[in-house]
Write an enzyme that holds these catalytic residues in place. Sequence first.
Site, PDB file in Angstrom:
ATOM      1  N   GLY A  11       1.460   3.163  -2.712  1.00  0.00           N
ATOM      2  CA  GLY A  11       0.934   3.458  -1.380  1.00  0.00           C
ATOM      3  C   GLY A  11      -0.537   3.128  -1.198  1.00  0.00           C
ATOM      4  N   SER A  12      -1.072   2.199  -1.996  1.00  0.00           N
ATOM      5  CA  SER A  12      -2.493   1.872  -1.815  1.00  0.00           C
ATOM      6  C   SER A  12      -2.732   1.178  -0.479  1.00  0.00           C
ATOM      7  CB  SER A  12      -3.020   1.022  -2.976  1.00  0.00           C
ATOM      8  OG  SER A  12      -2.459  -0.272  -2.967  1.00  0.00           O
ATOM      9  N   ASN A  13      -1.761   0.412   0.002  1.00  0.00           N
ATOM     10  CA  ASN A  13      -1.936  -0.216   1.323  1.00  0.00           C
ATOM     11  C   ASN A  13      -1.886   0.826   2.439  1.00  0.00           C
ATOM     12  OD1 ASN A  13      -2.175  -3.320   1.349  1.00  0.00           O
ATOM     13  ND2 ASN A  13      -0.701  -2.901  -0.276  1.00  0.00           N
ATOM     14  N   LYS A  64      20.186  -2.555  -2.477  1.00  0.00           N
ATOM     15  CA  LYS A  64      20.632  -2.750  -1.089  1.00  0.00           C
ATOM     16  C   LYS A  64      20.026  -1.667  -0.180  1.00  0.00           C
ATOM     17  CE  LYS A  64      24.983  -2.607   1.313  1.00  0.00           C
ATOM     18  NZ  LYS A  64      26.416  -2.372   1.201  1.00  0.00           N
ATOM     19  N   MET A  91      10.753  -2.033  -1.287  1.00  0.00           N
ATOM     20  CA  MET A  91      11.468  -2.954  -2.169  1.00  0.00           C
ATOM     21  C   MET A  91      12.891  -3.281  -1.716  1.00  0.00           C
ATOM     22  SD  MET A  91       9.081  -3.685  -4.125  1.00  0.00           S
ATOM     23  CE  MET A  91       9.807  -4.614  -5.469  1.00  0.00           C
ATOM     24  N   ASN A 108       5.120  -6.905   7.306  1.00  0.00           N
ATOM     25  CA  ASN A 108       5.187  -6.784   5.844  1.00  0.00           C
ATOM     26  C   ASN A 108       3.938  -7.408   5.251  1.00  0.00           C
ATOM     27  OD1 ASN A 108       6.346  -6.313   3.238  1.00  0.00           O
ATOM     28  ND2 ASN A 108       6.916  -8.482   3.135  1.00  0.00           N
ATOM     29  N   HIS A 110       2.655  -9.310   1.721  1.00  0.00           N
ATOM     30  CA  HIS A 110       3.211  -9.959   0.529  1.00  0.00           C
ATOM     31  C   HIS A 110       2.070 -10.561  -0.294  1.00  0.00           C
ATOM     32  CE1 HIS A 110       6.194 -11.903  -1.966  1.00  0.00           C
ATOM     33  NE2 HIS A 110       5.436 -12.986  -1.927  1.00  0.00           N
TER      34      HIS A 110
HETATM   35  C1  GRF Z   1       1.535  -4.840  -2.725  1.00  0.00           C
HETATM   36  O1  GRF Z   1       0.975  -5.690  -3.693  1.00  0.00           O
HETATM   37  C2  GRF Z   1       2.316  -5.606  -1.699  1.00  0.00           C
HETATM   38  O2  GRF Z   1       1.850  -6.895  -1.484  1.00  0.00           O
HETATM   39  C3  GRF Z   1       3.685  -5.686  -2.324  1.00  0.00           C
HETATM   40  O3  GRF Z   1       3.845  -4.456  -2.992  1.00  0.00           O
HETATM   41  C4  GRF Z   1       2.574  -3.923  -3.347  1.00  0.00           C
HETATM   42  C5  GRF Z   1       2.500  -2.524  -2.794  1.00  0.00           C
HETATM   43  O4  GRF Z   1       1.415  -1.792  -3.289  1.00  0.00           O
HETATM   44  N1  GRF Z   1       4.672  -5.962  -1.303  1.00  0.00           N
HETATM   45  P1  GRF Z   1       1.051  -0.359  -2.697  1.00  0.00           P
HETATM   46  O5  GRF Z   1       2.291   0.516  -2.818  1.00  0.00           O
HETATM   47  O6  GRF Z   1       0.618  -0.552  -1.276  1.00  0.00           O
HETATM   48  O7  GRF Z   1      -0.050   0.147  -3.580  1.00  0.00           O
END
Ligand code: GRF
Length: 196
Positions: A11-13, A64, A91, A108, A110
């Site tokens: 969850g860092s994003n 799934k 995921m 999303n 990536h």
């Molecule tokens: C990120 O690197 C994102 O690009 C990928 O999964 C990772 C998620 O990291 N899809 P976080 O859970 O936001 O720390």
Amino acid sequence: MVIGILGSGAGSNMQAILDSIDAGHLDARIAVVLSDNPRALILERARARGIPAVCIDCRGFRTKFPEQAQLDAVAALQDAGVDLVCLAGFMRIVGPPLLQAFPGRILNIHPSLLPAFPGLEAWKQALDAGVPETGCTVHLVDEGMDTGPILLQQRVPVLAGDTAESLHARIQQAEHLLYPAAIRQLATDLAPRASA
Ligand code: GRF
């Protein structure tokens, strides 16, 4: 902008989006966080901030995203009044139930310069390919894996001696700036339509 987040991991994003809101750089609110993983740190981080955080039951499927689970997610997002869904390390591949409920409103992030290196561990793919730079991409979600119209990208150099871990960490630093910027851009793009 009322945001709902779907994540499976750290969850860092999500944290970066929250920090951007707190700093007054993003006029938005995170109304709910959903995860397919009951032990995901993203749920803890959300609860620590008083954000409703819900585990979506994927009915025993490992990868799934079953239709009923997607319908559960749609209900939770709609109940929270969400108008933008942000996948942040989620995921599973979203399909018609979610896409139809939020057309053009699912983003999303990536960890590569798409269309290069879609799929898992994109930073490792970049390292194995020997490219001099990689990066990260925020895109609108469609039914494919890491396809869909690109909103913003940030280039990140691959440095001599990089390991998978060091490269991933550098990409994540870029992600934490890119995701809030992409949400801001989308909000601006949608604003004239919202007020028309
Ligand atoms: C990120 O690197 C994102 O690009 C990928 O999964 C990772 C998620 O990291 N899809 P976080 O859970 O936001 O720390």
